[in-house]
Design a protein around this motif. Sequence first.
Motif, PDB file in Angstrom:
ATOM      1  N   LEU A 164       0.851  -1.190   0.000  1.00 53.84           N
ATOM      2  CA  LEU A 164       0.000   0.000   0.000  1.00 53.84           C
ATOM      3  C   LEU A 164       0.884   1.237   0.000  1.00 53.84           C
ATOM      4  CD1 LEU A 164      -2.547  -1.097   2.749  1.00 53.84           C
ATOM      5  CD2 LEU A 164      -2.708  -1.452   0.296  1.00 53.84           C
ATOM      6  N   VAL A 168      -2.453   6.693   2.600  1.00 53.68           N
ATOM      7  CA  VAL A 168      -2.992   5.644   3.463  1.00 53.68           C
ATOM      8  C   VAL A 168      -2.472   5.899   4.869  1.00 53.68           C
ATOM      9  CG1 VAL A 168      -3.246   3.155   3.783  1.00 53.68           C
ATOM     10  CG2 VAL A 168      -2.939   4.077   1.493  1.00 53.68           C
ATOM     11  N   PRO A 171       0.881   3.168   5.371  1.00 53.49           N
ATOM     12  CA  PRO A 171       1.403   2.626   4.111  1.00 53.49           C
ATOM     13  C   PRO A 171       2.483   1.587   4.374  1.00 53.49           C
ATOM     14  CG  PRO A 171       2.267   4.824   4.501  1.00 53.49           C
ATOM     15  CD  PRO A 171       1.254   4.578   5.573  1.00 53.49           C
ATOM     16  N   LEU A 186      -7.604  -1.809   2.619  1.00 47.75           N
ATOM     17  CA  LEU A 186      -7.400  -0.416   3.015  1.00 47.75           C
ATOM     18  C   LEU A 186      -7.917  -0.163   4.427  1.00 47.75           C
ATOM     19  CD1 LEU A 186      -8.298   1.416  -0.308  1.00 47.75           C
ATOM     20  CD2 LEU A 186      -6.056   1.267   0.758  1.00 47.75           C
ATOM     21  N   ILE A 235      -1.381  -1.233  -4.282  1.00 44.95           N
ATOM     22  CA  ILE A 235      -2.529  -0.328  -4.183  1.00 44.95           C
ATOM     23  C   ILE A 235      -1.996   1.055  -3.842  1.00 44.95           C
ATOM     24  CG2 ILE A 235      -4.710   0.142  -3.026  1.00 44.95           C
ATOM     25  CD1 ILE A 235      -4.874  -2.819  -2.338  1.00 44.95           C
TER      26      ILE A 235
END
Length: 539
Positions: A164, A168, A171, A186, A235
């Motif tokens: 990620l 975020v 991350p 997420l 992502i």
Amino acid sequence: MVRRSICVLLVVTMLVTPTLALAQPVPSSQEPRAPAIPTPQTPQVPPQAPPVDFPVRAPGGVPTAPRPDPCGLVGQQRVQSPEYRLGSGDLLDVQIAGRLDVTRQQVVVDPEGMLTIPPIGSIAVAGITLRETNRRVAERARALLRYAEVSISVQQPRCFEVVLSGEVERPGSLQSSALRRVHDVLLAAGGITPRGSLRRVVVSREGSSVELDLLRFELTGDLADNPLVEEGMRIHVPPRGGSVTLTGAFRRPGEYEIGADGGLRSLLQLTGGVAQAAAAGQARLTRVQPDGRKETLSVDLARALAPPADVPLRPGDVLFVPQLTVLQDVVEVRGAFNGTAESSRTVTAGKPTIVQRFELAQGDRVKDVVGRAGGTAAYADLRLALVERVGAAGPRQRIPIDLHRLLVEKDDTPNIVLENGDVLSLPVAEDKVYVLGEVRNPGGIDFRPDLTPREYVALAGGPTVRARFKNATVTYRNGRSYLLAQAPPLEPGAVVTVPEVSVRWYQDYVTIATTISSLITAYTGLFVLFGGRVNTGDD
């Protein structure tokens, strides 16, 4: 008799004595102890999962309850969907039923994506669905065994790493099972920050990438924008783009990020559109101009969003849709008013004008509404204002309002009481006089108070040969017309019309005959002049 009784007594004594001996307690060499008091046993508490050390928030920053790591419960998960795609690390439960016995075993898909089942052998299953795996294994089993029924299920899905990045909360890499979707991953990473985009989440794998709209998934449940995660997936959440605000009678009012197409129609389809009691035809769009000035535009949503039309959105736009109950008493002003910060701006005859609606209080008059509209502009034609009114039963009425008399001469006679739905129009004062009809250069001429109507005709090039100048007329802006010779002094906006001479049907034929006769006469004269001979140049 006595002897018989004694014999019976002896037999009974012999039978009872061993039984009593066996019933006596066996003497112990140890000292007797007090009976032990049983200690109460505390109930066993099942071990709990370790608490998560971060709050999980939904994408967009909405807090939710903490959730365990997606891989923390994979041992309790069992895949039921036949469309699940297998991969390296999946633990499968393989059951092969023959005529007399049933063989059941658990097999793990190896790193090469092969499934090895004794005595069938190895079968490539990586990337194929559970239904297809059942079919392939069944075909291989029936090739070796005369009768075999195969049933394969996923006992424990594989767990892998997903990366990620971007906006975020946490991350980095995250362990996830193959049953999780992008939205779940997420959430497990803390969710998207308030600065992150919910509508442009980029998912990439093996060199290809796709953009997901997680807002669409949250509002509609469309799984096309929330796929299952796969091994090696990355992502990325980019920064949040421009947003618009929906206020008023919407099903889901609020602030929304502008979608990829940038149109209003798709946003309203996503958010459910306007409420049932909304006045969609009276919407107002407030937009910030590049110079920082706010401009409010009137929008009829039913007409503006009729396919294929659309309303392009800009960051910072605010769309307000009032309810029908709010619009029971309104009045609209149009034309040469100064306006307010919320006025919709237009241009008429090169001059700025406005269109704006105001709530109408009981007893409001023309002068009250003119004041709310910022007053009249310097270029307004005060004498030609009018109120358009729709009667309860009948055609639209046009009521002249002389604002010069009301505002300058302080005469309240034109200050009538306004009604719901009235439209107050104030035209722009004309600064030209128009000369039309049979003149050489028809069009507008700058107004000069010292010129007469004949001089305006002369400035337009004068009348043509087909003009009937004595029948020329002058029409003023109030609709009154006069003959040119009887017209009062001209004013801006007046129209001078020079009509054409009326020609009877036979006059054109007479003109043609006269022309032909003239040509014949000229040719005859030349013939007589040269003595009936034509010089060809040979003499």
